[in-house]
Design a protein around this motif. Structure first.
Motif, mmCIF file in Angstrom:
data_model
loop_
_atom_site.group_PDB
_atom_site.id
_atom_site.type_symbol
_atom_site.label_atom_id
_atom_site.label_comp_id
_atom_site.label_asym_id
_atom_site.label_seq_id
_atom_site.Cartn_x
_atom_site.Cartn_y
_atom_site.Cartn_z
ATOM 1 N N ARG A 98 -18.039 98.408 108.588
ATOM 2 C CA ARG A 98 -17.024 98.355 109.960
ATOM 3 C C ARG A 98 -17.475 99.650 110.816
ATOM 4 O O ARG A 98 -17.456 99.303 112.001
ATOM 5 N N LEU A 99 -17.684 100.516 110.087
ATOM 6 C CA LEU A 99 -18.119 101.577 111.002
ATOM 7 C C LEU A 99 -19.422 101.629 111.680
ATOM 8 O O LEU A 99 -19.766 102.269 112.746
ATOM 9 N N SER A 100 -20.624 100.681 111.334
ATOM 10 C CA SER A 100 -21.677 100.712 111.885
ATOM 11 C C SER A 100 -21.563 99.846 113.308
ATOM 12 O O SER A 100 -22.467 99.859 114.064
ATOM 13 N N GLY A 101 -20.301 99.313 113.558
ATOM 14 C CA GLY A 101 -20.055 98.479 114.585
ATOM 15 C C GLY A 101 -20.986 97.058 114.738
ATOM 16 O O GLY A 101 -20.986 96.492 115.875
ATOM 17 N N ILE A 102 -21.458 96.659 113.730
ATOM 18 C CA ILE A 102 -22.236 95.344 113.579
ATOM 19 C C ILE A 102 -21.581 94.059 113.013
ATOM 20 O O ILE A 102 -20.983 94.449 111.888
ATOM 21 N N SER A 103 -21.577 93.065 113.356
ATOM 22 C CA SER A 103 -20.568 92.319 112.916
ATOM 23 C C SER A 103 -20.873 91.788 111.554
ATOM 24 O O SER A 103 -22.247 91.421 110.959
ATOM 25 N N PHE A 104 -19.721 91.442 110.619
ATOM 26 C CA PHE A 104 -20.370 91.063 109.205
ATOM 27 C C PHE A 104 -21.159 89.716 109.069
ATOM 28 O O PHE A 104 -21.850 89.604 108.017
ATOM 29 N N LYS A 105 -21.103 88.989 110.222
ATOM 30 C CA LYS A 105 -22.259 87.895 109.973
ATOM 31 C C LYS A 105 -23.574 88.364 109.750
ATOM 32 O O LYS A 105 -24.461 87.652 109.133
ATOM 33 N N MET A 106 -23.880 89.315 110.426
ATOM 34 C CA MET A 106 -25.376 89.956 110.317
ATOM 35 C C MET A 106 -25.481 90.248 109.063
ATOM 36 O O MET A 106 -26.748 89.966 108.618
ATOM 37 N N TYR A 107 -24.412 90.834 108.262
ATOM 38 C CA TYR A 107 -24.806 91.344 106.867
ATOM 39 C C TYR A 107 -25.071 90.153 106.115
ATOM 40 O O TYR A 107 -26.009 90.240 105.071
ATOM 41 N N ILE A 108 -24.180 89.145 106.290
ATOM 42 C CA ILE A 108 -24.192 87.839 105.519
ATOM 43 C C ILE A 108 -25.409 87.280 105.517
ATOM 44 O O ILE A 108 -26.113 86.859 104.597
ATOM 45 N N ARG A 109 -26.068 87.176 106.844
ATOM 46 C CA ARG A 109 -27.347 86.690 107.030
ATOM 47 C C ARG A 109 -28.591 87.395 106.291
ATOM 48 O O ARG A 109 -29.408 86.866 105.968
ATOM 49 N N GLY A 110 -28.224 88.771 106.192
ATOM 50 C CA GLY A 110 -29.157 89.572 105.532
ATOM 51 C C GLY A 110 -29.300 89.208 103.973
ATOM 52 O O GLY A 110 -30.246 89.414 103.587
ATOM 53 N N VAL A 111 -27.855 88.849 103.393
ATOM 54 C CA VAL A 111 -28.024 88.691 101.955
ATOM 55 C C VAL A 111 -28.657 87.370 101.674
ATOM 56 O O VAL A 111 -29.133 87.168 100.658
ATOM 57 N N ARG A 112 -28.358 86.465 102.670
ATOM 58 C CA ARG A 112 -28.800 84.982 102.382
ATOM 59 C C ARG A 112 -30.295 84.568 101.876
ATOM 60 O O ARG A 112 -30.353 83.756 100.861
ATOM 61 N N PRO A 113 -31.368 85.469 102.499
ATOM 62 C CA PRO A 113 -32.665 84.978 102.025
ATOM 63 C C PRO A 113 -32.828 85.466 100.369
ATOM 64 O O PRO A 113 -33.664 85.361 99.951
ATOM 65 N N LEU A 114 -31.792 86.514 100.225
ATOM 66 C CA LEU A 114 -32.008 86.838 98.746
ATOM 67 C C LEU A 114 -31.231 86.167 97.666
ATOM 68 O O LEU A 114 -31.324 86.673 96.642
ATOM 69 N N ILE A 115 -30.358 85.267 98.121
ATOM 70 C CA ILE A 115 -29.315 84.720 97.246
ATOM 71 C C ILE A 115 -29.950 84.373 95.850
ATOM 72 O O ILE A 115 -29.067 84.326 94.726
ATOM 73 N N TRP A 116 -30.910 83.805 96.186
ATOM 74 C CA TRP A 116 -31.715 82.896 94.686
ATOM 75 C C TRP A 116 -31.885 83.896 93.685
ATOM 76 O O TRP A 116 -31.748 83.898 92.237
ATOM 77 N N LEU A 117 -32.550 85.100 94.059
ATOM 78 C CA LEU A 117 -32.732 86.080 93.421
ATOM 79 C C LEU A 117 -31.721 86.776 92.491
ATOM 80 O O LEU A 117 -31.701 86.901 91.472
ATOM 81 N N LEU A 137 -28.628 85.220 92.370
ATOM 82 C CA LEU A 137 -28.037 84.291 91.298
ATOM 83 C C LEU A 137 -28.756 84.000 89.987
ATOM 84 O O LEU A 137 -28.192 83.933 88.925
ATOM 85 N N PHE A 138 -30.314 84.287 90.080
ATOM 86 C CA PHE A 138 -30.975 84.200 88.982
ATOM 87 C C PHE A 138 -30.791 85.429 87.688
ATOM 88 O O PHE A 138 -30.381 85.160 86.709
ATOM 89 N N THR A 139 -30.657 86.547 88.206
ATOM 90 C CA THR A 139 -30.380 87.724 87.647
ATOM 91 C C THR A 139 -29.131 87.455 87.037
ATOM 92 O O THR A 139 -28.589 87.967 85.835
ATOM 93 N N VAL A 140 -28.068 87.165 87.911
ATOM 94 C CA VAL A 140 -26.481 87.020 87.337
ATOM 95 C C VAL A 140 -26.397 86.178 86.368
ATOM 96 O O VAL A 140 -25.743 86.409 85.295
ATOM 97 N N SER A 141 -27.110 85.036 86.640
ATOM 98 C CA SER A 141 -27.209 83.828 85.381
ATOM 99 C C SER A 141 -27.572 84.226 84.239
ATOM 100 O O SER A 141 -27.093 84.002 83.130
#
Lengths: 273, 271, 286
Positions: B56-75, B77-81
């Motif tokens: 919140r402090l960074s003043g950048i929308s959460f959407k940007m952060y979510i978009r940042g995680v998306r490309p790495l989501i498979w990696l 989920l793999f580790t988690v599983s």
């Protein structure tokens, strides 16, 4: 043009080839003497050796024979680092010579290399920024600058050392016509106010016509050396500035124009006589 | 390439933007370290809230952060599983041969997932709010003790600076060359893997040639401007430590202390 | 071939940064076989406008018609794009940056092969193209990276001309060359335009080139087309040019200076040195 009598650049019998196994010399036995405050244009076709000459003067290449003396100091491996503070070189591509991440960082780059203290750097950078009219851009990054502005920054980086000579290696060729004209007038001003010698390698004859002296090179040698009037009259390979072109065309059409080289002002005066 | 948010800078004036890069780096590294102190849900809750607060402090929308995680989501989920499947303990829910899904496995999986996401969020906060050049300065400052053992810290940081300086040019150039080749009838992202690899040559070759040319030019420029790697250099860029930087570091210390406390209290530890 | 823009707007996206409306509300018709110069300051949207012609940049609204093919906002089919890219030749700024192959011939054949021409035919086309740009056939076997800058430029242009485009778009094709090399390239473009009736679109900062080579001028400002006029009318209105902060061709600039200082009016708008010579003689000044 008032030119002080002190010789700043002395080139004697300079010979150079890129490949020592081959016999074709890029420069053969060139001698030039340039006075403090002079503006010299070096012209010539591709492969005439003009760029090689300025690279030798900047100590980027090593001569096979002959000597280069800048402000009384012989150029060699020991002296080249000090000599580079006296003679700066602006390259052709504005993009590739911008090293810093912002305008002021780029100007400071050379100063940092010479281990200048922060306080002195700050003051010097400020002065250099003002000289080239870029002080309002000091924090800009290069992607937001035009080619002309980047070249200004490159010049400021040189001015920070209070140099005697600025060399331009086709430094205006990538710029649009307007930036070219603006940069030339900045250079003119710098020369008048700071007594800086300008050596400019160029293809642009309008630029060359502004010089005190034109050196024409061909195939590694100097084939002509003189004031623009002489050069343009005696060399039909070079396409002269617009007014002189006009004079020649008028002469062809049988008009009674004078038979000697004319600057634009002279041409206008003659037409309005 | 355009979707990756991690590693990009987002210009702004927030409190976080103004923190000294050294403080930011130290804080981020210590945050990642203390993630491993948390062993219970209270700890993770605290860290999660902290992460959200910082975002919140960074003043950048959460959407940007979510978009940042998306490309790495498979990696992720793999580790988690892997964690879920190979951690045993507690109630067993499913048991197929070597594969078991147990209570502890699930809890561990959730924790690992949170840890991953928080690491990515926090690193993204750092890069989004810090100019690359400031980041280099910060790294330079943090590495400077290594000078004692003759590591060329200044050369490394100059190298980093120059690389950062030319990344936008390189991207720009790639775009231009791709446009030129597309105009000559080639299409990207079509055909078999081998065909796609072949189509890269018309892009990589010109990029290679122009980068070499650029490197040559730059070497000349650096030389005429007096750069010698063996000589000491002064620095025009100065980092200034301010009150808010101390605040940031103190916050991290407090956060660590609270986490340790939570751990010691052992309020429902899974182990 | 005619190119027709109707209500075209486009955004530009690089990474997370999106430049809105890099071009907006462009209505422009370039008639078949016209030679049009596009002028305007850096960032006015010239390059982006060019890219919309062959779908390298898709419009957010509006349509672009190239001959009987149409590009619209909803991504056009690959077949349409391919056919448009075959008819529109694009010479980008510093086109030699696109050279990649081992030999000049392979590089020139790259386009035709992409468009499904047979190897044999592509080689034939390459020979014609290399002659078109005024280079020797023997150069085909050489590596493009062994050539001089001017030759590389010509080879790159040959790589575009080889597709026999009906529309040719050039973004500062003379940039970075010496004046002679630049004139040669532009003369070549002009000759092609005349002999093959190619609809030509030239982006340039150099008003002398506009005056010498183009028939019409399009002025762009802030992503909009603010004028589309014949060259003579365009350079006639000096006040208007000033308001766009555009320069004059040298002949025209000289004409205005003479007209002011000698207090005469030359009979016509002089765009080239020959115009000026004729006019000066006509009014008896020279």
């Amino acid at each position: 043009m008032l030119v002080a009598e002190k010789t700043i650049v002395e080139v004697d019998n300079l010979t150079f080839r890129y490949d020592l196994r081959k016999d074709d010399h890029t420069l053969s036995a060139i001698s030039i003497s340039i006075k403090q405050g002079e503006w010299v244009a070096i012209v010539g076709g591709n492969g005439s050796g003009k760029s090689t000459l300025v690279r030798l003067l900047a100590g980027l290449l090593k001569a096979e024979r002959g000597t280069i003396t800048i402000d009384g100091v012989r150029l060699n491996d020991e002296t080249k680092w000090d000599i580079r503070k006296k003679i700066g070189l602006v390259f052709q591509n504005p993009e590739n010579q911008f090293i810093g991440t912002t305008v002021q960082d780029d100007i400071a780059f050379g100063l940092e290399n010479n281990n200048i203290s922060y306080d002195e750097m700050k003051q010097t950078v400020d002065e250099a920024l003002k000289l080239v009219g870029m002080d309002s851009y000091r924090n800009q990054d290069p992607s937001r600058l035009s080619g002309g502005q980047k070249q200004r920054v490159a010049i400021a980086g040189i001015l920070a050392f209070k140099p005697n000579v600025i060399m331009l290696d086709e430094a205006l060729v990538m710029l649009d016509p307007r930036s070219r004209i603006q940069l030339l007038s900045t250079l003119k001003k710098l020369r008048e106010q700071n007594d800086i010698t300008i050596i400019s390698v160029t293809h642009d004859m309008n630029e060359a016509a502004l010089a005190d002296r034109i050196i024409v090179m061909d195939n590694g040698t100097i084939i002509q050396d003189g004031i623009p009037e002489q050069i343009f009259i005696n060399n039909d390979q070079l396409s002269p500035p617009f007014a002189e072109q006009l004079r020649r065309k008028l002469a062809e059409k049988g008009s009674a124009v004078p038979q000697s080289y004319m600057t634009e002002d002279e041409m206008v005066d003659w037409l309005c006589r | 390439m355009n979707k990756l948010i991690l590693g990009r800078y987002f210009p702004g004036e927030s409190w976080l933007h103004q923190i000294d890069p050294r403080a930011k780096l130290v804080a981020a590294i210590s945050f990642i370290a203390i993630l491993f102190i948390a062993v219970n849900w209270q700890g993770y809750l605290l860290l999660g809230l902290f992460t959200i607060f910082v975002m919140r402090l960074s003043g950048i929308s959460f959407k940007m952060y979510i978009r940042g995680v998306r490309p790495l989501i498979w990696l992720i989920l793999f580790t988690v599983s892997l964690q879920v499947l190979f951690t045993a303990g507690g109630t067993v829910y499913v048991n197929w041969g070597p594969i078991t899904i147990s209570e502890y496995g699930l809890i561990n999986g959730v924790f690992i997932f949170c840890r991953f996401v928080m690491i990515i969020f926090i690193s993204t906060v750092v890069t989004l709010t810090t100019k690359p050049i400031d980041l280099t300065d910060g790294i330079n400052a943090l590495l400077s003790p290594l000078r004692l053992i003759k590591v060329p810290v200044d050369d490394i940081s100059l190298m980093l600076t120059i690389a950062l300086r030319f990344i936008p040019n390189l991207l720009d150039e790639t775009q231009k060359i791709m446009d030129a080749q597309r105009a000559r009838g080639t299409t990207f992202g079509e055909g078999s893997l081998v065909e796609q690899m072949k189509k890269l040559a018309p892009i990589i070759m010109p990029l290679f040639v122009s980068s070499l040319k650029r490197a040559e030019d730059m070497a000349d420029v650096m030389e005429v401007r007096g750069y010698q790697s063996s000589k000491p250099r002064s620095s025009f860029r100065k980092l200034a430590w301010k009150k808010r930087d101390t605040v940031a570091i103190v916050t991290m210390v407090v956060l660590t202390a609270v986490l340790v406390l939570l751990r010691e209290l052992g309020a429902y530890s899974i182990y | 071939m005619q190119v027709n823009f109707k209500g075209v707007a486009a955004d530009y996206q690089i990474g997370p940064i999106r430049s809105k409306n890099i071009i907006q509300q462009v209505n422009l018709c370039l008639p078949s076989q016209s030679f049009t110069a596009i002028v305007g300051h850096t960032g006015a949207g010239k390059s982006s406008l060019l890219k919309t012609i062959n779908g390298l940049l898709l419009p957010t609204t509006g349509t672009i018609q190239v001959g009987d093919q149409t590009i619209t906002a909803d991504s056009p089919s690959k077949a349409v794009l391919k056919s448009i890219r075959q008819t529109v030749g694009m010479v980008f700024q510093f086109p030699e940056a696109q050279l990649f192959a081992e030999t000049v011939e392979q590089d020139i054949c790259f386009g035709p092969l992409n468009f499904g021409v047979s190897k044999q035919e592509a080689k034939q086309l390459a020979q014609e193209a290399i002659a078109l740009v005024g280079l020797e056939e023997s150069i085909l076997a050489k590596s493009p990276f062994s050539l001089s800058g001017g030759q590389q430029r010509r080879v790159a242009i040959a790589g575009v001309l080889v597709m026999n485009p009906d529309v040719l778009v050039l973004d500062e094709p003379g940039a970075g060359l010496d004046p002679k090399g630049k004139d040669e390239i532009l003369t070549l473009v002009k000759n092609l335009h005349e002999s093959k009736g190619i609809t030509t679109l030239l982006v340039t900062h150099e008003m002398n080139d506009v005056a010498r080579y183009a028939d019409d001028v399009v002025v762009m400002e802030h992503g909009e087309v603010v004028a589309h006029k014949p060259v003579h009318t365009f350079f006639d209105d000096v006040q208007q040019l000033k308001s766009w902060s555009l320069d004059l061709p040298e002949a025209r600039r000289f004409q205005l200076r003479i007209e002011k200082e000698a207090n005469v009016k030359l009979p016509k708008v002089c765009l080239t040195i020959d115009d000026l010579v004729a006019s000066l003689i006509e009014v008896g000044l020279a």
